[in-house]
Structures are given as C-alpha cells and as structure tokens.
Design an enzyme around this catalytic site. Structure first.
Site, PDB file in Angstrom:
ATOM      1  N   ASP A  35       0.836  -1.196   0.000  1.00  0.00           N
ATOM      2  CA  ASP A  35       0.000   0.000   0.000  1.00  0.00           C
ATOM      3  C   ASP A  35       0.877   1.254   0.000  1.00  0.00           C
ATOM      4  O   ASP A  35       2.112   1.175   0.046  1.00  0.00           O
ATOM      5  CB  ASP A  35      -0.947  -0.012   1.207  1.00  0.00           C
ATOM      6  CG  ASP A  35      -0.268  -0.427   2.507  1.00  0.00           C
ATOM      7  OD1 ASP A  35       0.843   0.077   2.768  1.00  0.00           O
ATOM      8  OD2 ASP A  35      -0.825  -1.259   3.243  1.00  0.00           O
ATOM      9  N   ASP A 206      -0.188   2.891 -20.874  1.00  0.00           N
ATOM     10  CA  ASP A 206      -0.420   1.466 -21.051  1.00  0.00           C
ATOM     11  C   ASP A 206      -1.028   1.206 -22.426  1.00  0.00           C
ATOM     12  O   ASP A 206      -1.902   1.955 -22.888  1.00  0.00           O
ATOM     13  CB  ASP A 206      -1.370   0.960 -19.961  1.00  0.00           C
ATOM     14  CG  ASP A 206      -1.668  -0.511 -20.077  1.00  0.00           C
ATOM     15  OD1 ASP A 206      -0.735  -1.312 -19.909  1.00  0.00           O
ATOM     16  OD2 ASP A 206      -2.839  -0.858 -20.353  1.00  0.00           O
ATOM     17  N   GLU A 268       4.139   1.971 -23.333  1.00  0.00           N
ATOM     18  CA  GLU A 268       4.253   0.595 -23.781  1.00  0.00           C
ATOM     19  C   GLU A 268       3.936   0.545 -25.273  1.00  0.00           C
ATOM     20  O   GLU A 268       2.866   0.971 -25.698  1.00  0.00           O
ATOM     21  CB  GLU A 268       3.266  -0.279 -23.007  1.00  0.00           C
ATOM     22  CG  GLU A 268       3.247  -1.728 -23.430  1.00  0.00           C
ATOM     23  CD  GLU A 268       2.150  -2.521 -22.738  1.00  0.00           C
ATOM     24  OE1 GLU A 268       2.304  -3.747 -22.628  1.00  0.00           O
ATOM     25  OE2 GLU A 268       1.137  -1.927 -22.319  1.00  0.00           O
TER      26      GLU A 268
END
Length: 534
Positions: A35, A206, A268
C-alpha cells in the site's frame, strides 16, 4: 537533494527509473497487500539505492482483476492502497527525497463497472453511448468479426441492454474506449490534469499501440507463425494493433503533458524493434520514451547482443533519446533466463549504454521467477489461457526484504506466495554484502551521477569477439571503455590506448592504471575503463 534543486533540463535523460507494483512492495496494515503507507516506509531504501524516479502500476479504484488495469475510477485511490491524502503525502515525501513519481495511465479501456461504461451500456441513446466500441451482431447473430481478446476467445461481448456487442482487447470486464470520440479524449485529458495538478511528474501510457481499431471492423488475417503459440495469437492483428491513427492519440496525450513544465511521457509499445521509431517525435511530438524491451528479448551471447543494440540505435530517429528496460510487471524475470552471474553483467550493460535505464523492483537483487502453486494463481491470462508458461504471477510475487518466511513484506498471508527463504535473494542480506549484485546496482548508479559521459555522452560500438561485448562512451569529461564477458570462462580482451580500471562487476578490483595491452576478463566479468587522452 530535492527535486526543485536539480537541473530541470530533460531530467528523464539522466534518470534511472524503478518500476513498483505497489501491491507487492510493502504491506503496512497486515492485509497481505502492499500500500501507499508501505511505500512511504521504504523511501529511505529508494534514496539509498539511488534511483531517480518511481513508476507505479495503477493505484486507482479497481476490482483488481488484472493488477489494477481494470479501472473503476481514474481519480480516486483504491481503498486497499490508501486514499488521496496519503497519496499527496507520499508524493511530497518522494520529491523531498529527490525522487520523481510517474503514474500508469490506462487510456485504452476502463473496467465494466466504471460509471462511463455503465451509462454507455444502458442504452444506445445515452449521453455516453459512443464512448466505447459498439457494433451490431453479424448476420448469424454472432460477433461482428474475428477479432480476438488477448485473454482468449472473441474480443466481442454481447450486451443485452443495448442489443449490441462491445469490444474488449483484454478481459471481458475491460471494455475498450472509443478514441475516435472527442469527448473521450477530453475526459482522459481531464484525468491527466487531475494528477498533473497534484504534482506527478509524468505517465507511462499502457497499451499505447492499440488505442485505435480499424473503423471498418475488417477481419484480421491468419498468423502464419501461430504454430505453438497461445490461441489469441492465431491471427495477425493488422486491424486492431498499431494502426496509423494511433499516433494521433499519442500526440493528443503529449499535448496535455507539454502544457505542464518538466513532465515526461513514456509508453508501452508493440512490434519489432524496427517499428519503435514511429512512437518518437516526428512532425508532432509523441512519446519521450517508447519503452524498449530488446535486451529482454535478445539471445544472450555477445554477437546477438551487439546486433540487438545496433538494430535499436538504427531504428530510432537521430535526435531521439534511447531507453532500455530489463524487467517489468508482465515480463519474465531476466535473471531466470541468464543466471545470477550474468545478471551482474546485465547491470553494467544497462547502466552504461546510452539512454534511460528502467528496471523492476527486485531486479536489483537478481530476483528470479517465484514458483506459484496452481491453487494460488491470480493472473487472469494463466487462468484463461493456461499451459503456455506465460503466467505473470512469478514476476509479481511480493518483494523479499529479508529472510523471514514472508520476507519482511507482511505479517499476514501475502496475496501471492514468496519463494522459500533459504538461499533466496533478499534486500537485507545483500545490503550487508559489499560485493552483492545490489551493491553493484547501487555503485553503477552512483557512477552514472559522477561521470557525465555515462549519462549524456555518445555511444561508439566496437567489434565484439570471443564472447566479449565492447563499446565506448564519449562525452563531456572524457571517454570510457566498457567490456563485458558474456561467457562463464575467462577471455583475453585486446584493447588500444592507456587507461585506468574504474570498476569490475565483481567489485573486487581496485582502481589501477592499465597499459595498452591485453586484459584478462574473468568469467562473467565486466569492466569499465577510463581512457587517458592520447
């Protein structure tokens, strides 16, 4: 040194960037998952290691079906990780430590429980009806075409409320956004500004190569090389991946980034090395750093590596800045491929090639793939397309900080198992060893900061022979010669000039003058030599 006191010109060119999958980094509350507070507690380690920027996998609200890449709300922190106040405190603490923060941006798809999709799916007449990719059924009532999901089966899912199919490149629960819709672009821009206004230093985009799909929904052709590959690869994704219009989407995202000073956009990308140049700035700016996985994909011998490096440098535009990646949350651990001894050679290669280095948490201790029992598998790809050895959980296993059963990661049952502690690489053990691979990573990063030619200098290839990969770095402050023995046996290496040995990957040679002669490289040894002016 604080972020504010650095030279702000192209900080990402000299930075070393460290990817963290937050769920596997450090648990602070005993629920078995990492976390924000856990990461906060490890900032001293990041500063000690010497990294310049952290890239976090998604921390947004999510059902976490696919490592958080199924996002339910782009502008909130998932409660499992913390809250926005904790995020702001973490960002401030990282900046005070001289470390920048890069977030994952997922513009291709949302989760199916995102408010945008719920509204879009409710009716073909809703205000967001065209925010996702919808199509009528084929004449036989089936999917509109033959497009396949990366997670197996058709990429089309039937929605009874709309009496239409929606498209999903990935999981059924990850519907693709319609980037042809200007309202979608504006909404993603607002998401970016939300985080940029908070002070984040950039984004990793992404799936940036699949943002646009063929408008005519044409079928993908058969893949002639599909033999032995997973079923989703039986077609060549001509009409779903790397469409020319995708570059306009990236250019739009770059416009948002460029409206803020000193921010960076990496992404990416897909395809072979010869296509990576398209993702750099052309007539209009695109990505600062299209992520390059060539070292991961290369055969591990000197001749193949010199060819891989040369092909990459030839593929990027003349003024483009290179980038090298040796690990990631969905890439197999390279230490399992090349072995612990060559991992040290790879560390020197990564930190001395011209370009920005990226590595994944655990690479710095030579972490290998962690065996995951079949009943503990979490990766949806392995569950839906099993049997191809492509499960990503072995890379995503929690960080091993010490040799306790749960590795100092958590006091509870970790969300993914760790390898047995006996003999396993861990941070504490390697911090005590001044010649560990962790010590080598740290020393190499310090060397980059000390010698300008390693950060900004030019690259000059030398002929690689007899298993030795060699090259020069030339720039402000002089010239350096790097020689890397890719073999496990000693190799004689002939070189010209006079110089001083600066570092060995074994961390056991003291700096010493070297004559113009032959240097005996031990097995799996790399060296850095500072050349004297002629």
């Amino acid at each position: 040194m604080s972020v504010e006191s650095r030279d702000e010109a192209a900080w990402w060119q000299s930075a070393v960037i460290y990817e963290i999958a937050l769920i596997s980094f450090q648990d602070s509350n005993g629920d078995g998952k990492g976390d924000l507070a856990g990461l906060m507690s490890r900032i001293d380690y990041l500063r000690w290691l010497g990294i310049d920027a952290v890239w976090l996998t998604p921390v947004y609200k999510s059902a976490f079906r696919d490592l958080g890449y199924d996002i339910s709300d782009y502008c909130s922190i998932d409660p499992a990780f913390g809250n926005l106040d904790e995020f702001d405190r973490l960002l401030k603490a990282l900046h005070q430590a001289g470390i920048r923060l890069i977030l994952d941006l997922v513009p291709n798809h949302t989760a199916n429980d995102h408010a945008w999709f719920v509204e879009s799916a409710s009716s073909p007449n809703s205000a967001k009806a065209d925010w996702y990719i919808w199509a009528d059924a084929a004449e036989n009532g089936g999917p509109p075409n033959n497009w396949l999901s990366r997670f197996g089966g058709s990429a089309w899912e039937w929605c009874e409320a709309r009496r239409q199919y929606y498209y999903h490149s990935f999981l059924v629960e990850q519907p693709d956004l319609n980037w042809r819709n200007p309202d979608v672009r504006a909404a993603i821009a607002d998401v970016m500004r939300f985080w940029l206004d908070r002070g984040v230093d950039g984004f990793r985009v992404d799936a940036s190569a699949v943002l646009i799909k063929d408008e005519l929904l044409r079928d993908n052709p058969p893949n002639p090389q599909a033999q032995g590959k997973p079923p989703p690869q039986r077609h060549t994704p001509v009409f779903t991946d790397d469409r020319p219009e995708t570059m306009h989407c990236i250019e739009f995202i770059r416009e948002v980034i460029d409206s803020y000073p000193d921010r960076m956009l990496c992404g990416e990308v897909q395809g072979k090395t010869d296509r990576i140049g398209h993702f750099y700035s052309n007539d209009r700016p695109r990505l600062h750093l299209p992520l390059n996985f060539a070292l991961l994909d290369s055969k591990w011998d000197a001749l193949s590596l010199q060819a891989t490096i040369d092909a990459y440098f030839n593929a990027i535009p003349e003024r483009a800045w290179p980038v090298w990646v040796i690990g990631g949350h969905d890439k197999q651990r390279i230490a399992s491929k090349i072995g612990a001894a060559q991992m040290r050679v790879l560390a020197m290669l990564l930190m001395t090639l011209r370009g920005t280095p990226f590595f994944f948490m655990g690479d710095e201790i030579g972490r290998k793939r962690v065996p995951i029992p079949s009943d503990r598998v979490r990766d949806p790809f392995e569950k839906l397309v099993p049997g191809y050895g492509l499960c990503r959980d072995p890379e995503r296993a929690p960080m091993r900080w010490d040799d306790s059963p749960n590795g100092g990661f958590t006091g509870a049952d970790p969300w993914l198992p760790l390898e047995p502690p006996d003999g396993a690489a861990n941070v504490a053990g390697q911090q005590r060893d001044e010649r560990s691979v962790l010590a080598l990573f740290r020393a190499l990063m310090a060397l980059r900061r000390e010698h300008a030619c390693l950060c900004e200098g030019g690259y000059q290839a030398l002929r690689s022979q007899h298993d030795v990969l060699a090259y020069k770095r030339i720039g402000r402050g002089g010239e350096m010669l790097i020689a890397l023995n890719i073999a496990s046996e000693p190799r004689k290496w002939h070189w010209q000039g006079r110089g001083r040995l600066l570092m060995s990957t074994h961390l056991d040679r003291t700096p010493e003058p070297l004559p113009d002669a032959t240097l005996l490289l031990r097995g799996n040894e790399g060296v850095i030599i500072v050349l004297e002016p002629r």
